[in-house]
Design an enzyme around this catalytic site. Structure first.
Site, PDB file in Angstrom:
ATOM      1  N   GLN A  60     -19.467  45.108 -25.610  1.00  0.00           N
ATOM      2  CA  GLN A  60     -19.117  45.765 -26.881  1.00  0.00           C
ATOM      3  C   GLN A  60     -17.604  45.838 -27.082  1.00  0.00           C
ATOM      4  O   GLN A  60     -17.141  46.107 -28.187  1.00  0.00           O
ATOM      5  CB  GLN A  60     -19.705  47.182 -26.943  1.00  0.00           C
ATOM      6  CG  GLN A  60     -21.195  47.208 -27.246  1.00  0.00           C
ATOM      7  CD  GLN A  60     -21.687  48.635 -27.401  1.00  0.00           C
ATOM      8  OE1 GLN A  60     -21.869  49.350 -26.429  1.00  0.00           O
ATOM      9  NE2 GLN A  60     -21.899  49.069 -28.631  1.00  0.00           N
TER      10      GLN A  60
ATOM     11  N   CYS B  13     -25.930  53.071 -32.918  1.00  0.00           N
ATOM     12  CA  CYS B  13     -25.141  52.242 -32.004  1.00  0.00           C
ATOM     13  C   CYS B  13     -23.737  52.060 -32.577  1.00  0.00           C
ATOM     14  O   CYS B  13     -23.593  51.830 -33.778  1.00  0.00           O
ATOM     15  CB  CYS B  13     -25.820  50.883 -31.846  1.00  0.00           C
ATOM     16  SG  CYS B  13     -24.915  49.730 -30.792  1.00  0.00           S
ATOM     17  N   LEU B  14     -22.726  52.143 -31.723  1.00  0.00           N
ATOM     18  CA  LEU B  14     -21.344  51.963 -32.188  1.00  0.00           C
ATOM     19  C   LEU B  14     -21.116  50.573 -32.789  1.00  0.00           C
ATOM     20  O   LEU B  14     -20.248  50.393 -33.623  1.00  0.00           O
ATOM     21  CB  LEU B  14     -20.365  52.171 -31.020  1.00  0.00           C
ATOM     22  CG  LEU B  14     -20.265  53.594 -30.463  1.00  0.00           C
ATOM     23  CD1 LEU B  14     -19.440  53.603 -29.191  1.00  0.00           C
ATOM     24  CD2 LEU B  14     -19.674  54.545 -31.494  1.00  0.00           C
TER      25      LEU B  14
ATOM     26  N   HIS C 114     -30.845  51.696 -23.690  1.00  0.00           N
ATOM     27  CA  HIS C 114     -30.046  51.112 -24.780  1.00  0.00           C
ATOM     28  C   HIS C 114     -28.885  50.280 -24.225  1.00  0.00           C
ATOM     29  O   HIS C 114     -28.642  49.150 -24.677  1.00  0.00           O
ATOM     30  CB  HIS C 114     -29.534  52.264 -25.662  1.00  0.00           C
ATOM     31  CG  HIS C 114     -28.675  51.866 -26.821  1.00  0.00           C
ATOM     32  ND1 HIS C 114     -29.039  52.098 -28.130  1.00  0.00           N
ATOM     33  CD2 HIS C 114     -27.451  51.278 -26.877  1.00  0.00           C
ATOM     34  CE1 HIS C 114     -28.077  51.655 -28.941  1.00  0.00           C
ATOM     35  NE2 HIS C 114     -27.098  51.160 -28.203  1.00  0.00           N
ATOM     36  N   GLU C 115     -28.195  50.825 -23.208  1.00  0.00           N
ATOM     37  CA  GLU C 115     -27.024  50.114 -22.662  1.00  0.00           C
ATOM     38  C   GLU C 115     -27.452  48.854 -21.899  1.00  0.00           C
ATOM     39  O   GLU C 115     -26.801  47.807 -22.009  1.00  0.00           O
ATOM     40  CB  GLU C 115     -26.201  51.035 -21.747  1.00  0.00           C
ATOM     41  CG  GLU C 115     -25.704  52.339 -22.382  1.00  0.00           C
ATOM     42  CD  GLU C 115     -25.084  52.193 -23.760  1.00  0.00           C
ATOM     43  OE1 GLU C 115     -24.458  51.155 -24.034  1.00  0.00           O
ATOM     44  OE2 GLU C 115     -25.242  53.111 -24.573  1.00  0.00           O
TER      45      GLU C 115
ATOM     46  N   HIS D 119     -28.039  46.088 -24.253  1.00  0.00           N
ATOM     47  CA  HIS D 119     -26.783  45.441 -24.688  1.00  0.00           C
ATOM     48  C   HIS D 119     -26.348  44.353 -23.698  1.00  0.00           C
ATOM     49  O   HIS D 119     -25.902  43.278 -24.095  1.00  0.00           O
ATOM     50  CB  HIS D 119     -25.644  46.464 -24.765  1.00  0.00           C
ATOM     51  CG  HIS D 119     -25.525  47.156 -26.088  1.00  0.00           C
ATOM     52  ND1 HIS D 119     -25.409  46.481 -27.284  1.00  0.00           N
ATOM     53  CD2 HIS D 119     -25.469  48.480 -26.401  1.00  0.00           C
ATOM     54  CE1 HIS D 119     -25.298  47.374 -28.271  1.00  0.00           C
ATOM     55  NE2 HIS D 119     -25.345  48.585 -27.764  1.00  0.00           N
TER      56      HIS D 119
ATOM     57  N   GLY E 153     -22.431  56.045 -25.307  1.00  0.00           N
ATOM     58  CA  GLY E 153     -22.451  54.948 -24.347  1.00  0.00           C
ATOM     59  C   GLY E 153     -21.776  53.710 -24.896  1.00  0.00           C
ATOM     60  O   GLY E 153     -21.695  53.512 -26.118  1.00  0.00           O
TER      61      GLY E 153
HETATM   62 NI    NI Z   1     -25.216  50.477 -28.652  1.00  0.00          NI
END
Ligand code: NI
Length: 179
Positions: free
Chosen positions: A58, A100-101, A142-143, A146, A53
């Site tokens: 991000q 997480c990225l 999670h998204e 963000h 995701g």
């Molecule tokens: Ni993340």
């Protein structure tokens, strides 16, 4: 060179410490070509790093848009792009390891709803409702975090977060991240 919505780009993923990740993202008022391009680029970026995701902030755009590659955990499901997502209902609890990225190299057990129902708009300006269970519930939660300027590490206890503080500081200071 080909231009327009069908010309995809891999975008730079912002990492922990970048102020755009702490912004409460703004609602998208109009789904125009720039939003469609952003969504395509986000999916391309996600694919390039093998992620599950990604949210618009991000990649540096504080807008309420996220993309999820469901093929990473469900078969035969197309990628999901949700604009202006809102939580409708949550049920139960689950604890599982998450990463997480934007926080490369850190994983931790995070408590999330077992089931999560959200609504939003898709790229065709259609209202959509998604019910996630298990991993999908975790990813949706999670998204949405963000988009409100939150990281999964913010959901850990202060002791756990303190144990990760050195690693988090290193990510904040690092200029280029490779996946
Ligand atoms: Ni993340």
């Amino acid at each position: 060179m080909k231009r327009g919505v069908d010309y995809f780009m891999v975008l730079k993923i912002r990492t922990y410490g970048d102020p755009v990740l702490r912004e409460k993202c703004k609602k998208v008022e109009k789904i125009d070509d720039s939003i469609k391009k952003l969504a395509s680029d986000m999916l391309e970026t996600l694919k390039s790093v093998g992620g599950v995701g990604l949210t618009a902030n991000q990649v540096g755009e504080p807008k309420r848009v996220f993309a999820v590659d469901r093929s990473r955990f469900l078969l035969d499901e197309p990628p999901l792009v949700v604009i202006n997502p809102e939580i409708v209902e949550k049920k139960g609890k689950q604890i599982a390891e998450e990463g997480c990225l934007s926080i490369p190299g850190i994983w931790a057990d995070v408590t999330r709803p077992l089931k999560l129902k959200i609504k939003g708009i898709d790229l065709d300006e259609k209202e959509i409702e998604i019910e996630g269970e298990g991993i999908l519930s975790r990813v949706l939660s999670h998204e949405i975090d963000h988009l409100n300027g939150l990281f999964f590490v913010d959901r850990l206890s202060s002791i756990e977060k303190r144990l990760l503080s050195k690693k988090l500081k290193q990510i904040t200071q690092k200029k280029d991240i490779t996946y």
